[in-house]
Design a protein around this motif. Structure first.
Motif, PDB file in Angstrom:
ATOM      1  N   ALA A  89       2.931  16.871 -14.106  1.00 16.34           N
ATOM      2  CA  ALA A  89       2.324  15.545 -14.258  1.00 16.34           C
ATOM      3  C   ALA A  89       0.948  15.554 -13.593  1.00 16.34           C
ATOM      4  CB  ALA A  89       3.224  14.487 -13.617  1.00 16.34           C
ATOM      5  N   PRO A  90       0.042  14.694 -14.048  1.00 21.30           N
ATOM      6  CA  PRO A  90      -1.285  14.666 -13.428  1.00 21.30           C
ATOM      7  C   PRO A  90      -1.198  14.243 -11.964  1.00 21.30           C
ATOM      8  CG  PRO A  90      -1.230  13.323 -15.432  1.00 21.30           C
ATOM      9  CD  PRO A  90       0.183  13.693 -15.122  1.00 21.30           C
ATOM     10  N   GLN A  91      -2.080  14.812 -11.165  1.00 18.00           N
ATOM     11  CA  GLN A  91      -2.175  14.317  -9.793  1.00 18.00           C
ATOM     12  C   GLN A  91      -2.869  12.957  -9.834  1.00 18.00           C
ATOM     13  OE1 GLN A  91      -4.815  16.452  -7.056  1.00 18.00           O
ATOM     14  NE2 GLN A  91      -3.032  16.643  -5.724  1.00 18.00           N
ATOM     15  N   VAL A  92      -2.385  12.009  -9.049  1.00 19.28           N
ATOM     16  CA  VAL A  92      -2.988  10.678  -9.099  1.00 19.28           C
ATOM     17  C   VAL A  92      -4.316  10.699  -8.336  1.00 19.28           C
ATOM     18  CG1 VAL A  92      -0.743   9.589  -9.329  1.00 19.28           C
ATOM     19  CG2 VAL A  92      -1.759   9.822  -7.052  1.00 19.28           C
ATOM     20  N   PRO A  93      -5.312   9.922  -8.810  1.00 25.51           N
ATOM     21  CA  PRO A  93      -6.634   9.959  -8.155  1.00 25.51           C
ATOM     22  C   PRO A  93      -6.568   9.576  -6.681  1.00 25.51           C
ATOM     23  CG  PRO A  93      -6.788   8.862 -10.282  1.00 25.51           C
ATOM     24  CD  PRO A  93      -5.323   9.079 -10.021  1.00 25.51           C
ATOM     25  N   ASN A  94      -5.651   8.683  -6.334  1.00 24.42           N
ATOM     26  CA  ASN A  94      -5.604   8.197  -4.946  1.00 24.42           C
ATOM     27  C   ASN A  94      -4.594   8.948  -4.093  1.00 24.42           C
ATOM     28  OD1 ASN A  94      -7.617   6.370  -4.467  1.00 24.42           O
ATOM     29  ND2 ASN A  94      -6.507   4.647  -5.376  1.00 24.42           N
ATOM     30  N   PHE A  95      -4.343  10.216  -4.411  1.00 23.20           N
ATOM     31  CA  PHE A  95      -3.281  10.896  -3.641  1.00 23.20           C
ATOM     32  C   PHE A  95      -3.624  10.992  -2.158  1.00 23.20           C
ATOM     33  CE2 PHE A  95      -4.616  15.286  -2.748  1.00 23.20           C
ATOM     34  CZ  PHE A  95      -5.746  15.400  -3.530  1.00 23.20           C
ATOM     35  N   LEU A  96      -4.901  11.173  -1.845  1.00 26.14           N
ATOM     36  CA  LEU A  96      -5.259  11.243  -0.426  1.00 26.14           C
ATOM     37  C   LEU A  96      -5.278   9.859   0.212  1.00 26.14           C
ATOM     38  CD1 LEU A  96      -7.980  14.031  -0.435  1.00 26.14           C
ATOM     39  CD2 LEU A  96      -5.750  14.103   0.698  1.00 26.14           C
ATOM     40  N   GLY A  97      -5.697   8.872  -0.571  1.00 22.33           N
ATOM     41  CA  GLY A  97      -5.644   7.496  -0.074  1.00 22.33           C
ATOM     42  C   GLY A  97      -4.214   7.125   0.270  1.00 22.33           C
ATOM     43  N   LEU A 105      -3.673   2.591   7.613  1.00 20.72           N
ATOM     44  CA  LEU A 105      -3.812   1.130   7.606  1.00 20.72           C
ATOM     45  C   LEU A 105      -2.514   0.464   8.044  1.00 20.72           C
ATOM     46  CD1 LEU A 105      -5.891   0.515   4.331  1.00 20.72           C
ATOM     47  CD2 LEU A 105      -6.693   0.531   6.701  1.00 20.72           C
ATOM     48  N   ILE A 106      -1.402   0.992   7.556  1.00 20.00           N
ATOM     49  CA  ILE A 106      -0.121   0.372   7.904  1.00 20.00           C
ATOM     50  C   ILE A 106       0.140   0.447   9.406  1.00 20.00           C
ATOM     51  CG2 ILE A 106       2.387   0.690   7.690  1.00 20.00           C
ATOM     52  CD1 ILE A 106       1.812   1.344   4.686  1.00 20.00           C
ATOM     53  N   ARG A 114      -5.169  -4.423   5.438  1.00 26.57           N
ATOM     54  CA  ARG A 114      -4.042  -4.052   4.574  1.00 26.57           C
ATOM     55  C   ARG A 114      -4.072  -4.876   3.292  1.00 26.57           C
ATOM     56  NH1 ARG A 114      -1.322  -2.938   9.692  1.00 26.57           N
ATOM     57  NH2 ARG A 114      -0.861  -5.123  10.091  1.00 26.57           N
ATOM     58  N   ARG A 115      -4.263  -6.205   3.444  1.00 28.91           N
ATOM     59  CA  ARG A 115      -4.264  -7.078   2.256  1.00 28.91           C
ATOM     60  C   ARG A 115      -5.417  -6.750   1.319  1.00 28.91           C
ATOM     61  NH1 ARG A 115      -0.465 -10.571   2.830  1.00 28.91           N
ATOM     62  NH2 ARG A 115       0.088 -11.328   4.894  1.00 28.91           N
ATOM     63  N   ARG A 116      -6.559  -6.446   1.921  1.00 30.47           N
ATOM     64  CA  ARG A 116      -7.749  -6.210   1.108  1.00 30.47           C
ATOM     65  C   ARG A 116      -7.639  -4.875   0.341  1.00 30.47           C
ATOM     66  NH1 ARG A 116     -10.545  -4.246  -1.679  1.00 30.47           N
ATOM     67  NH2 ARG A 116     -12.812  -4.067  -1.848  1.00 30.47           N
ATOM     68  N   PHE A 117      -7.094  -3.835   0.982  1.00 29.01           N
ATOM     69  CA  PHE A 117      -7.252  -2.498   0.407  1.00 29.01           C
ATOM     70  C   PHE A 117      -6.001  -1.889  -0.226  1.00 29.01           C
ATOM     71  CE2 PHE A 117     -10.749  -2.636   3.594  1.00 29.01           C
ATOM     72  CZ  PHE A 117     -11.802  -2.497   2.701  1.00 29.01           C
ATOM     73  N   ILE A 118      -4.832  -2.169   0.343  1.00 27.22           N
ATOM     74  CA  ILE A 118      -3.656  -1.420  -0.124  1.00 27.22           C
ATOM     75  C   ILE A 118      -3.303  -1.720  -1.588  1.00 27.22           C
ATOM     76  CG2 ILE A 118      -1.168  -1.102   0.202  1.00 27.22           C
ATOM     77  CD1 ILE A 118      -1.638  -1.062   3.186  1.00 27.22           C
ATOM     78  N   GLY A 231      -8.491   0.452  13.560  1.00 25.17           N
ATOM     79  CA  GLY A 231      -8.126   0.636  14.965  1.00 25.17           C
ATOM     80  C   GLY A 231      -9.310   0.258  15.840  1.00 25.17           C
ATOM     81  N   GLN A 232      -9.311   0.783  17.068  1.00 28.70           N
ATOM     82  CA  GLN A 232     -10.397   0.477  17.997  1.00 28.70           C
ATOM     83  C   GLN A 232     -11.462   1.563  17.933  1.00 28.70           C
ATOM     84  OE1 GLN A 232     -10.216  -2.480  19.828  1.00 28.70           O
ATOM     85  NE2 GLN A 232      -8.414  -2.771  18.512  1.00 28.70           N
TER      86      GLN A 232
END
Lengths: 392, 360
Positions: A89-97, A105-106, A114-118, A231-232
């Motif tokens: 199957a194709p590797q998904v573009p966001n595999f590293l994300g 983020l979690i 989290r709300r904005r990006f996930i 994070g900080q």
């Protein structure tokens, strides 16, 4: 000792297998051979595949339910990855994300981040690339020099990153940058940076395969919003190391599954070439079969350790060395056993269908370098597992 | 899922290690290997018999503990390079128990108690370490034939001889039995070529005999793989200890990257062998349909792995590694024996290819 998956895990595996049979039109190697495709349209094939996986609930399965998770264990994740790999199957573009940024983020991000990006990352409405390595900081990542300077409540990033997978197609990049030039580890922070802005220049980095799946990116005072620091200040190194340790484990039985599919193709090719009866061919194929099965045994052991609550330790270095060097032995052997046909690139009409051997042969040279070169992995084994002494 | 042994087997492994370290450390068994005609300590093997070790592979309701326990014990014996016929004896006891025959049952009782040494005699061609269709015959109550590389054959009380007619049991031989020693590079091994023309009992024939021999070879491959695991595990330990102490150029040589990377490669071989050997043993108990394949995988891998690790143990010891006084050569030599028999590496590669099957 028990190496059985639970009945629930087997049922999940069967469900995934049936879902793939239903949803995957053809293996990605055949997709790549189709003359109608170029690099851009192949990314869209990957994007469409990620959307399907997301809609079916197969992304971020181990995450909290709020973010699409379903309380999956490492074994579930590993079984999913093994099925996907076996089907090419194709590797998904966001595999590293998904494997790196999502956990970052979690565990370390703000609720707002989290709300904005996930959701957009999972749905592949935004593609992320990784900004860790630099021309002068590869294996020795902590020597990175890209810096972030305060600009009011925001940050300005200046420097260069390299090996940004899918960089040319990305919307965002997560970046490790120095907020303190002197503090080697504590001076590194973790930023989220949009790519479409004046201070960012992304270039394709042409690889030995001729593709530019990787990129290099130049930052010249690029803007990172104040609330896009994860994070900080100064926590970047710790966050990166934590999420990098999540990268393995799920892959434990994925590679043997992928190589099994390639081995099937090789054995078929050798039979068709009338070479299967040769003694040296039997020995070589036998060795490849044995090594791959031993790799799967190592993977099952890792999953069993994870199931028992033992975090993946430095032994994961063994897995990384094993699969990457096996990939090289497998493709070396394939190009040898298949004769000159094995060298034909996918666009050649006489190239074999089942595996793009020419591509795999070249691509296999990357695995022993990326994600911590195998030399670094051997250092880790020597120091942290064997406890060999340090030099002066 | 769980990779660790359960409590009973872990306990057996631990008590076996303590027993071997106390009663059969290499520092003491080396003299036995060199100075006795049989090459092993008879009192210690009698002790193993009293403790029930030769019966490990018997059915559980008959005192056996299964393939995982067998593998764990053989790995411990590998760690001390224990000389002697334990593996061959445990296989002999198991095979005798599978024969539906009074003489076999009687001898089996003595063998499991360590009172009789019974091993299988199956090879006939000294250029091949994998058995083929035998030339030996069982006719009119006698076995006639010549067997080679019979483990500790000159010291055995009885032989299970593979013949064209089936499995024949030859008890303590008389005049029609001559054993010629076959000294090999492993000076602890007492192989013999044995010419037999003796009264015998046919204890299994046809399908039953074929099944027993196949099982003997498969469990032999498992036991040899476990022994190889123990040998390489210990060879790596003594090497890591040595290069951590030994200094050159003012530093412990184990701090030099080239040696560290070599040791890392050795560890990869050892740990991968551990995964493969215990997985094969587990399949023998829990997933018999994959056992033949996974055992071939384990033996093919462990043989080559141990050869590499034990060879590098000598290399990393430097000059002293080439001396008789230091231990690494003991590990290298035993490795070669175990690698060659119960399915050589080359034979097992072919088997693994032929038996390849999905395992998940």
């Amino acid at each position: 000792m028990d190496l059985h998956f639970t009945p629930e895990q087997i049922a999940f595996r069967d469900e995934v297998r049936a879902w793939i049979a239903e949803n995957l039109e053809r293996p990605f190697s055949l997709e790549k051979r189709d003359p109608k495709h170029d690099a851009d349209s192949l990314v869209e094939v990957r994007r469409a595949w990620q959307k399907k996986l997301h809609a079916a609930g197969y992304l971020g399965m181990g995450w909290p339910a709020e973010w699409g998770g379903r309380g999956a264990s490492e074994a579930d994740e590993a079984l999913l990855q093994a099925e996907l790999a076996a089907a090419d199957a194709p590797q998904v573009p966001n595999f590293l994300g998904i494997s790196l940024l999502g956990p970052a983020l979690i565990h370390h991000g703000s609720e707002e981040q989290r709300r904005r990006f996930i959701p957009k990352m999972l749905a592949c409405d935004e593609i992320w690339c990784q900004g860790f390595s630099e021309p002068g900081a590869g294996s020795d990542l902590a020597s990175l020099r890209t810096r972030a300077e305060r600009d009011g409540s925001d940050w300005r990033i200046t420097g260069q990153k390299v090996w940004t997978t899918f960089g040319l197609w990305s919307d965002w990049i997560f970046v490790l940058a120095r907020t303190d030039m002197d503090d080697r580890y504590g001076g590194i922070s973790f930023f989220l940076v949009p790519i479409d802005q004046p201070g960012v220049e992304m270039r394709g980095l042409k690889q030995i395969t001729g593709e530019s799946e990787f990129g290099e990116v130049f930052f010249d005072g690029a803007l990172a919003k104040g609330d896009h620091l994860v994070g900080q200040v100064g926590e970047g190194w710790r966050i990166a190391m934590t999420v990098l340790s999540y990268e393995r484990g799920a892959a434990s039985i994925m590679y043997p599954a992928q190589f099994d599919t390639q081995l099937d193709g090789l054995i078929r090719g050798v039979h068709e070439a009338g070479r299967a009866e040769r003694d040296d061919v039997e020995e070589k194929l036998g060795r490849l079969v044995v090594e791959n099965e031993v790799m799967r045994g190592n993977g099952l052991r890792t999953l069993a350790d994870l199931a028992a609550g033992n975090a993946p330790g430095p032994e994961s270095s063994i897995e990384k060395i094993f699969w990457s060097e096996y990939h090289q032995r497998l493709t070396d052997s394939a190009l040898d056993l298949l004769g000159p046909q094995g060298q034909l690139v996918a666009s050649s009409p006489s190239a074999r269908d089942e595996v793009d051997w020419a591509y795999e042969y070249l691509w296999s040279r990357a695995g022993s370098i990326y994600s911590g070169s195998n030399e670094i992995q051997r250092n880790i084994i020597a120091k942290r597992v064997l406890r060999l002494p340090s030099g002066k | 899922m769980q990779f660790e042994l359960d409590e009973d087997r872990a306990l057996l492994k631990q008590s076996t290690r303590e027993l071997l370290e106390k009663e059969a450390p290499l520092s003491e068994t080396r003299a036995v290997m060199e100075d006795t005609p049989e090459g092993f300590s008879k009192p210690f093997h009698a002790q193993l018999g009293e403790l029930g070790y030769p019966g490990l592979l018997l059915p559980e309701d008959d005192g056996g503990m299964g393939a995982l326990a067998f593998a764990a014990v053989l790995a411990e014996m590998g760690r001390v390079a224990l000389p002697g016929p334990f593996l061959d004896l445990a296989l002999g006891v198991r095979t005798l128990s599978g024969c539906d025959h009074e003489a076999a049952a009687r001898l089996g009782e003595r063998a499991r108690a360590g009172e009789a040494l019974v091993v299988m005699a199956r090879l006939e061609d000294p250029t091949r370490s994998d058995p083929d269709a035998p030339e030996a015959r069982f006719e009119a109550g006698r076995v006639r034939g010549t067997k080679t590389f019979v483990p500790f054959g000159a010291h055995a009380d009885a032989l299970l001889v593979t013949t064209r007619e089936g499995l024949a049991l030859v008890e303590r031989p008389g005049a029609g039995f001559s054993a010629t020693p076959l000294p090999t590079i492993d000076h602890a091994q007492r192989f013999a070529e044995i010419a037999i023309d003796e009264p015998a009992e046919l204890v299994a024939e046809g399908e039953a005999a074929a099944r027993l021999i196949e099982e003997h070879e498969r469990l032999g491959a498992l036991g040899a793989s476990a022994g190889l695991l123990g040998l390489m595990e210990r060879a790596l330990e003594i090497t890591v200890a040595y290069i951590s102490e030994r200094e050159a150029f003012g530093v412990p040589i184990g701090s030099l990257q080239v040696l560290q990377h070599r040791a890392a490669d050795m560890l990869m071989q050892v740990e991968s062998s551990r995964s493969a050997v215990y997985r094969a043993a587990w399949s023998e108990e829990q997933e018999p349909e994959t056992a033949a394949y996974l055992t071939a995988v384990a033996k093919a891998w462990a043989g080559a792995a141990a050869r590499y690790v034990c060879g590098q143990a000598i290399q990393l010891h430097g000059g002293v590694g080439y001396t008789w006084e230091y231990d690494p050569h003991i590990f290298l030599k035993r490795t070669k024996t175990l690698e060659s028999f119960y399915g050589s590496t080359r034979a097992q590669l072919g088997r693994a290819l032929a038996l390849r099957q999905p395992t998940l």
